[in-house]
Design an enzyme around this catalytic site. Structure first.
Site, mmCIF file in Angstrom:
data_model
loop_
_atom_site.group_PDB
_atom_site.id
_atom_site.type_symbol
_atom_site.label_atom_id
_atom_site.label_comp_id
_atom_site.label_asym_id
_atom_site.label_seq_id
_atom_site.Cartn_x
_atom_site.Cartn_y
_atom_site.Cartn_z
ATOM 1 N N GLY A 89 0.942 -1.355 0.085
ATOM 2 C CA GLY A 89 0.136 -0.265 -0.379
ATOM 3 C C GLY A 89 0.841 1.304 0.089
ATOM 4 O O GLY A 89 1.910 1.243 0.527
ATOM 5 N N HIS A 105 -2.327 7.815 6.719
ATOM 6 C CA HIS A 105 -1.290 8.928 6.200
ATOM 7 C C HIS A 105 -2.329 9.946 5.868
ATOM 8 O O HIS A 105 -1.461 11.194 5.263
ATOM 9 C CB HIS A 105 -1.496 7.989 4.985
ATOM 10 C CG HIS A 105 0.835 7.187 5.345
ATOM 11 N ND1 HIS A 105 1.570 7.404 6.249
ATOM 12 C CD2 HIS A 105 0.592 6.180 4.862
ATOM 13 C CE1 HIS A 105 1.926 6.971 6.072
ATOM 14 N NE2 HIS A 105 2.007 5.476 5.188
ATOM 15 N N HIS A 111 -5.032 1.986 7.168
ATOM 16 C CA HIS A 111 -3.203 2.614 7.100
ATOM 17 C C HIS A 111 -2.976 3.841 6.459
ATOM 18 O O HIS A 111 -2.439 4.705 6.947
ATOM 19 C CB HIS A 111 -1.934 0.804 6.678
ATOM 20 C CG HIS A 111 -1.081 1.447 7.105
ATOM 21 N ND1 HIS A 111 0.238 1.370 8.135
ATOM 22 C CD2 HIS A 111 -0.348 2.713 5.932
ATOM 23 C CE1 HIS A 111 1.113 1.545 7.613
ATOM 24 N NE2 HIS A 111 1.240 2.524 7.331
ATOM 25 N N GLU A 112 -3.408 3.388 5.122
ATOM 26 C CA GLU A 112 -3.409 4.778 3.974
ATOM 27 C C GLU A 112 -3.926 5.572 4.419
ATOM 28 O O GLU A 112 -3.567 7.080 4.273
ATOM 29 C CB GLU A 112 -3.463 4.043 2.552
ATOM 30 C CG GLU A 112 -2.583 2.691 2.954
ATOM 31 C CD GLU A 112 -1.334 3.126 2.901
ATOM 32 O OE1 GLU A 112 -0.943 4.005 2.300
ATOM 33 O OE2 GLU A 112 -0.670 1.761 2.853
ATOM 34 N N CYS A 117 5.762 0.102 7.007
ATOM 35 C CA CYS A 117 5.611 0.809 6.422
ATOM 36 C C CYS A 117 6.453 1.649 5.394
ATOM 37 O O CYS A 117 7.641 1.746 5.873
ATOM 38 C CB CYS A 117 4.650 2.503 7.709
ATOM 39 S SG CYS A 117 4.918 4.041 6.335
ATOM 40 N N LEU A 118 6.480 2.044 4.475
ATOM 41 C CA LEU A 118 7.619 2.382 3.315
ATOM 42 C C LEU A 118 8.425 3.384 4.448
ATOM 43 O O LEU A 118 9.406 3.392 3.639
ATOM 44 C CB LEU A 118 7.065 2.513 1.731
ATOM 45 C CG LEU A 118 6.736 1.135 1.787
ATOM 46 C CD1 LEU A 118 6.219 1.052 -0.089
ATOM 47 C CD2 LEU A 118 7.625 -0.091 1.624
ATOM 48 N N GLN A 151 3.015 9.963 0.599
ATOM 49 C CA GLN A 151 4.945 9.243 0.640
ATOM 50 C C GLN A 151 5.466 9.697 -0.247
ATOM 51 O O GLN A 151 6.794 9.736 -0.038
ATOM 52 C CB GLN A 151 4.369 7.851 0.820
ATOM 53 C CG GLN A 151 3.684 7.560 2.467
ATOM 54 C CD GLN A 151 3.655 5.499 2.574
ATOM 55 O OE1 GLN A 151 2.613 5.483 2.458
ATOM 56 N NE2 GLN A 151 4.170 5.328 2.902
HETATM 57 NI NI NI Z 1 2.641 3.756 6.007
#
Ligand code: NI
Length: 171
Positions: free
Chosen positions: A46, A137, A133-134, A91-92, A51
């Site tokens: 995701g 963000h 989660h997204e 998370c990236l 991000q």
């Molecule tokens: Ni994340």
């Protein structure tokens, strides 16, 4: 298409709220294509536009490795089940770490697709977890603020979650 640089924790942009998309311009279409390439190359499941430094309400989600990548534009959560579930998240934007987060097991949400057609969606378990989660963000929140227990290194085994360790958990 090209990959973009993923912003990491400490970057102030990750705390900002994203704005709704009114019209899907060519620039935003290119952004979505780049987000897909960036997520795939980083082995994530995701990614939110913020991000990669763009404050627009766009997320992409890939619940099953190697399968369809969904694009959800202006996602709005309309229902969250009282029933909750703990699961591992990474998370990236928080490289090399993971933690346990409790989230609703089932959700419903509305979103626009890449043709700017609005639909209502239902998701549960891992799919619901990635969407939530997204969406966090998009609201300027990171999962590390809501973990149960401590933050682990990606290669650590988390007691009680040994069976989940193969799950792709970078969002
Ligand atoms: Ni994340």
């Amino acid at each position: 298409m090209s990959t973009r640089i993923v912003r990491t924790i400490g970057d102030e942009i990750l705390k900002k709220k994203s704005k709704d998309v009114v019209e899907l311009s060519d620039r935003l279409k290119e952004l979505i294509a780049d987000m897909k390439e960036t997520m795939t190359e980083s082995k994530g499941c995701g990614l939110a536009a913020v991000q990669v430094g763009v404050l627009r309400n766009i997320i992409i989600v890939q619940p099953e490795e190697g399968k369809e990548i969904y694009t959800f534009i202006n996602p709005k959560i309309t229902y969250m089940s009282d029933e909750k579930e703990e699961g591992i998240e990474g998370c990236l934007s928080v490289k090399g770490k993971k933690g346990i987060v409790e989230r609703p097991k089932k959700i419903r949400f509305t979103a626009f697709d890449e043709d700017m057609k609005e639909s209502e969606y239902e998701a549960e378990d891992f799919f619901a977890r990635i969407v939530l989660h997204e969406v966090d963000h998009l609201n300027g929140n990171l999962y590390v603020e809501k973990i149960n227990g401590r933050l682990y290194d990606t290669e650590d085994k988390i007691p009680g979650f040994e069976d989940d360790e193969d799950e792709k958990d970078n969002k």
